[in-house]
Scaffold this active site. Structure first.
Site, short mmCIF file in Angstrom:
data_model
loop_
_atom_site.label_atom_id
_atom_site.label_comp_id
_atom_site.label_asym_id
_atom_site.label_seq_id
_atom_site.Cartn_x
_atom_site.Cartn_y
_atom_site.Cartn_z
N LYS A 11 55.14 32.27 44.77
CA LYS A 11 54.00 32.36 43.85
C LYS A 11 53.99 33.68 43.08
CE LYS A 11 51.13 29.26 46.68
NZ LYS A 11 49.79 29.12 47.33
N TYR A 51 47.80 21.01 41.54
CA TYR A 51 46.74 21.25 42.53
C TYR A 51 45.55 20.31 42.34
CZ TYR A 51 49.17 25.34 44.37
OH TYR A 51 50.09 26.17 44.98
N PHE A 59 37.46 27.09 44.76
CA PHE A 59 38.49 28.05 44.34
C PHE A 59 39.48 27.47 43.32
CE2 PHE A 59 39.92 26.09 48.35
CZ PHE A 59 41.16 25.56 47.97
N ARG A 87 56.65 24.83 57.03
CA ARG A 87 55.25 25.24 57.23
C ARG A 87 55.17 26.28 58.36
NH1 ARG A 87 51.29 23.61 53.41
NH2 ARG A 87 49.87 24.30 55.03
N THR A 93 47.66 29.51 55.90
CA THR A 93 47.25 29.75 54.51
C THR A 93 46.74 31.18 54.31
OG1 THR A 93 46.59 27.43 54.40
CG2 THR A 93 45.77 28.86 52.65
N ARG A 104 54.15 34.52 55.06
CA ARG A 104 52.82 34.94 54.60
C ARG A 104 52.33 36.18 55.35
NH1 ARG A 104 50.41 28.81 53.77
NH2 ARG A 104 50.70 28.69 51.50
N ASN A 114 48.82 34.05 48.28
CA ASN A 114 49.49 33.99 49.59
C ASN A 114 51.00 33.74 49.51
OD1 ASN A 114 49.35 31.35 48.86
ND2 ASN A 114 48.19 30.64 50.62
N HIS A 117 54.26 28.58 48.52
CA HIS A 117 53.78 27.22 48.73
C HIS A 117 54.77 26.47 49.61
CE1 HIS A 117 52.35 23.12 47.90
NE2 HIS A 117 53.62 22.80 47.73
N GLU A 128 56.35 16.51 44.66
CA GLU A 128 56.38 17.87 44.10
C GLU A 128 57.77 18.24 43.59
OE1 GLU A 128 52.73 19.34 47.02
OE2 GLU A 128 54.73 20.19 47.32
P1 IDP Z 1 48.40 25.64 51.88
O1 IDP Z 1 49.04 26.31 50.67
O2 IDP Z 1 48.57 26.46 53.12
O3 IDP Z 1 48.83 24.20 52.06
P2 IDP Z 1 45.88 24.59 50.86
O4 IDP Z 1 44.63 24.44 51.67
O5 IDP Z 1 46.65 23.35 50.49
O6 IDP Z 1 46.83 25.64 51.62
O7 IDP Z 1 45.46 25.35 49.53
C1 IDP Z 1 46.35 25.45 48.43
C2 IDP Z 1 46.31 26.86 47.91
O8 IDP Z 1 45.02 27.15 47.39
C3 IDP Z 1 46.53 27.95 48.96
O9 IDP Z 1 47.90 28.17 49.26
C4 IDP Z 1 45.90 29.16 48.30
O10 IDP Z 1 46.74 29.75 47.30
C5 IDP Z 1 44.69 28.52 47.63
N1 IDP Z 1 43.51 28.57 48.48
C6 IDP Z 1 43.26 27.82 49.58
N2 IDP Z 1 42.08 28.14 50.15
C7 IDP Z 1 41.56 29.13 49.37
C8 IDP Z 1 40.35 29.90 49.44
O11 IDP Z 1 39.51 29.72 50.33
N3 IDP Z 1 40.18 30.83 48.45
C9 IDP Z 1 41.07 31.04 47.45
N4 IDP Z 1 42.24 30.35 47.36
C10 IDP Z 1 42.47 29.41 48.31
MG MG Z 2 48.50 22.54 50.88
#
Ligand code: IDP
Ligand code: MG
Length: 139
Positions: A11, A51, A59, A87, A93, A104, A114, A117, A128
């Site tokens: 990212k 997304y 968010f 993962r 996350t 991460r 973070n 992805h 994807e």
């Molecule tokens: P993941 O990337 O670990 O699968 P997801 O819940 O699918 O996590 O969320 C997608 C992306 O959205 C996250 O990687 C992060 O960049 C962003 N994100 C998720 N939760 C939050 C939050 O609470 N605040 C801000 N950004 C968030």
């Molecule tokens: Mg996800």
């Protein structure tokens, strides 16, 4: 049926902070091989579509803005049990909750920015991967 491919993006924060090479090293050292890779920047429409599953989350706007803020590296990776193992390699996350030694934990700034992805299912890995790569770009 489980497949052996997953999809990743390094990212914008990871690129901006100079972590691209170290993260690719960790991915290769963990036994993944690279089937496709490109250095690119998502348009707003691409980030919104990628997304879309999060479009109702508070968010979402921030996420789209962040994911379009600079270049990314997109890649298709191959390994046995690719989705689950990747993962595990990237960690939770929120880097504050990510296990020691994960990408991460090492490189993410916070839960939003973070670093990386990783697809969450074989089905999404295929969707994807196709979203970013033509068949002729996958080796
Ligand atoms: P993941 O990337 O670990 O699968 P997801 O819940 O699918 O996590 O969320 C997608 C992306 O959205 C996250 O990687 C992060 O960049 C962003 N994100 C998720 N939760 C939050 C939050 O609470 N605040 C801000 N950004 C968030
Ligand atoms: Mg996800």
């Amino acid at each position: 049926m489980a497949t052996n491919r997953t999809f990743t993006m390094l990212k914008p924060d990871a690129i901006e902070n100079g972590h691209m090479g170290k993260i690719i090293d960790m991915i290769l050292a963990a036994g993944f091989s690279i089937k496709a890779m490109k250095y690119t920047r998502l348009s707003k429409a691409q980030a919104q579509e990628f997304y879309a599953v999060h479009s109702e989350r508070p968010f979402y706007g921030e996420l789209v803005e962040y994911m379009t803020s600079g270049p990314i590296v997109a890649a298709i990776l191959e390994k046995d049990n690719a989705v689950a193992d990747f993962r595990t390699l990237i960690g939770a996350t929120d880097p504050a909750e990510a296990a020691e030694g994960t990408i991460r934990k090492n490189y993410a700034e916070n839960k939003g920015r973070n670093a990386v992805h990783g697809s969450d299912s074989d089905e999404n890995a295929a969707i994807e991967g196709k979203f970013h790569f033509a068949d002729s770009e996958i080796f």
